[in-house]
Scaffold this motif. Sequence first.
Motif, PDB file in Angstrom:
ATOM      1  N   LEU A  93       4.782   2.042   0.985  1.00  0.00           N
ATOM      2  CA  LEU A  93       5.847   1.826  -0.162  1.00  0.00           C
ATOM      3  C   LEU A  93       7.322   2.401   0.065  1.00  0.00           C
ATOM      4  O   LEU A  93       8.223   1.871  -0.395  1.00  0.00           O
ATOM      5  CB  LEU A  93       5.329   2.581  -1.366  1.00  0.00           C
ATOM      6  CG  LEU A  93       5.883   2.430  -2.763  1.00  0.00           C
ATOM      7  CD1 LEU A  93       6.085   1.145  -3.086  1.00  0.00           C
ATOM      8  CD2 LEU A  93       5.195   3.519  -3.843  1.00  0.00           C
TER       9      LEU A  93
ATOM     10  N   ASP B  81       0.853  -1.093  -0.159  1.00  0.00           N
ATOM     11  CA  ASP B  81      -0.059   0.148  -0.092  1.00  0.00           C
ATOM     12  C   ASP B  81       0.857   1.160  -0.065  1.00  0.00           C
ATOM     13  O   ASP B  81       1.820   1.143   0.206  1.00  0.00           O
ATOM     14  CB  ASP B  81      -0.990   0.063   1.058  1.00  0.00           C
ATOM     15  CG  ASP B  81      -0.166  -0.046   2.518  1.00  0.00           C
ATOM     16  OD1 ASP B  81       0.363   1.031   2.964  1.00  0.00           O
ATOM     17  OD2 ASP B  81      -0.068  -1.163   3.135  1.00  0.00           O
ATOM     18  N   ARG B  82       0.290   2.151  -0.178  1.00  0.00           N
ATOM     19  CA  ARG B  82       0.883   3.804  -0.387  1.00  0.00           C
ATOM     20  C   ARG B  82       1.560   4.005   0.966  1.00  0.00           C
ATOM     21  O   ARG B  82       2.868   4.393   0.676  1.00  0.00           O
ATOM     22  CB  ARG B  82       0.064   4.789  -0.713  1.00  0.00           C
ATOM     23  CG  ARG B  82       0.535   6.051  -1.000  1.00  0.00           C
ATOM     24  CD  ARG B  82      -0.425   7.232  -1.472  1.00  0.00           C
ATOM     25  NE  ARG B  82      -1.633   7.159  -0.568  1.00  0.00           N
ATOM     26  CZ  ARG B  82      -1.634   7.673   0.483  1.00  0.00           C
ATOM     27  NH1 ARG B  82      -0.543   8.679   0.981  1.00  0.00           N
ATOM     28  NH2 ARG B  82      -2.439   7.924   1.550  1.00  0.00           N
TER      29      ARG B  82
END
Length: 321
Positions: free
Chosen positions: A111, A107-108
Motif C-alpha cells: 500500500l 495488499d497492506r
Amino acid sequence: MTALSSSNAPPLNKYLASTEKKTRDEALKTLSVFLSDESQGELPKSEMIKLWKGIFYCFWMSDKSLVQQALASELAELVLSITNTVSAFSFLNGFWETMVREWNGIDRLRLDKYLMLVRRFVNVAFRLLIRHDWDSKMCQEYNAILEHLDGPLCPSDGRVSTGLVYHITDVYLEELEKNLRSSSSAKPIPLALILSPFFNLVTQTPLATTYNHIQSSLFQPLLSSFSLIEGDESRARKRRRVDNGSSGIYSSIITNSCLDDASLEVKLSPKMLRRKILRRLFETASSVKTRDANRRKIYALWRAENDDDEYYDSEVELDSE
C-alpha cells in the motif's frame, strides 16, 4: 521490442507485467519512446486500459524502496513527455481509472508504494497545468477526469475506495504548494477551479466520514493558513484546534491565486481570496444538488469561519475591495 501499435508482437502490457526486472525495464523504455513520439495519436480507450493494467503490475513487481521511488517518478514523468495534451490527459485518465479499479486489491505490504505513486501523479498533473499557464479549459478537463464515473473523486461511484479519496485529499494542497514554490510561472492559480472537485464532493458525498475528512484535511487547514498569512494568530490557533494538527502554511498558494480564470484575473490579496473561497463554500451549500446533511455542515463551517471576521453584508461590498 516492437512498438505498441504493432499487431505482430505480444501486447506491451505483458512485458510491463513480466516477473523479470530486465524485461520490465526494457518495456518502460519502449513505452517512453512511444509516448514521446509526436506522430503517435491518442490510444483507443481499450488499449489504454490494457496498457495501464501492465503498468500497474510493473509497479506491483517493484521492490526495494529506492527502486520504487525511482519507478514512481519515472512513471509520473511520462505524462510530461507526451507532447499532445489530449494524449497526456488520456494517460492521466488511464492512471486514475486504474487506481479506482485496482485499489481495493492492493495488499497492506504494497500500500505505501501505491500511496507514493498517487502523490507523484497528483504532483505531475499540477506541473502539466502550470506548463499551460493554468489554462481554464485544461483545468476543467482535468477536473472532469477526477470527477467522472470511474474517477477517484466521483461522489456517486461506490467502487471508489475511501482510502484513495482520503489520500488524494491529504496530498492535494501539499503537492500544489510544492510545485508553486519551484515554479516561475507568472500566472495566478485559479484556486476555486482547482478545488472544484472537492467543493462538489463535500456537497454530494453520502458518506459522513468522507465529508469530515475533506473538511478537516483540506478546507480547514487552508482557511487556517489564510489566518496565519493575514497575521491573525488567535483565529489560526482556533482553527488548528479543529484541524487535527494537519498541514503547514500554504503561503505560495495563498499569495499567488485568483479565483477561476488565470488568463482573465489578477492575483487576489489573501483577505479577499479567503472571502471569495468562503463565498464559494456558501454557494455550494445553497445549491439544490447539495445533500441536506452536508448543507448543514457546510453552513456550520461557513459560520465558524466568519464568527470573528468583519464579513461582507452584500455582494457590492465584497467585490468593491
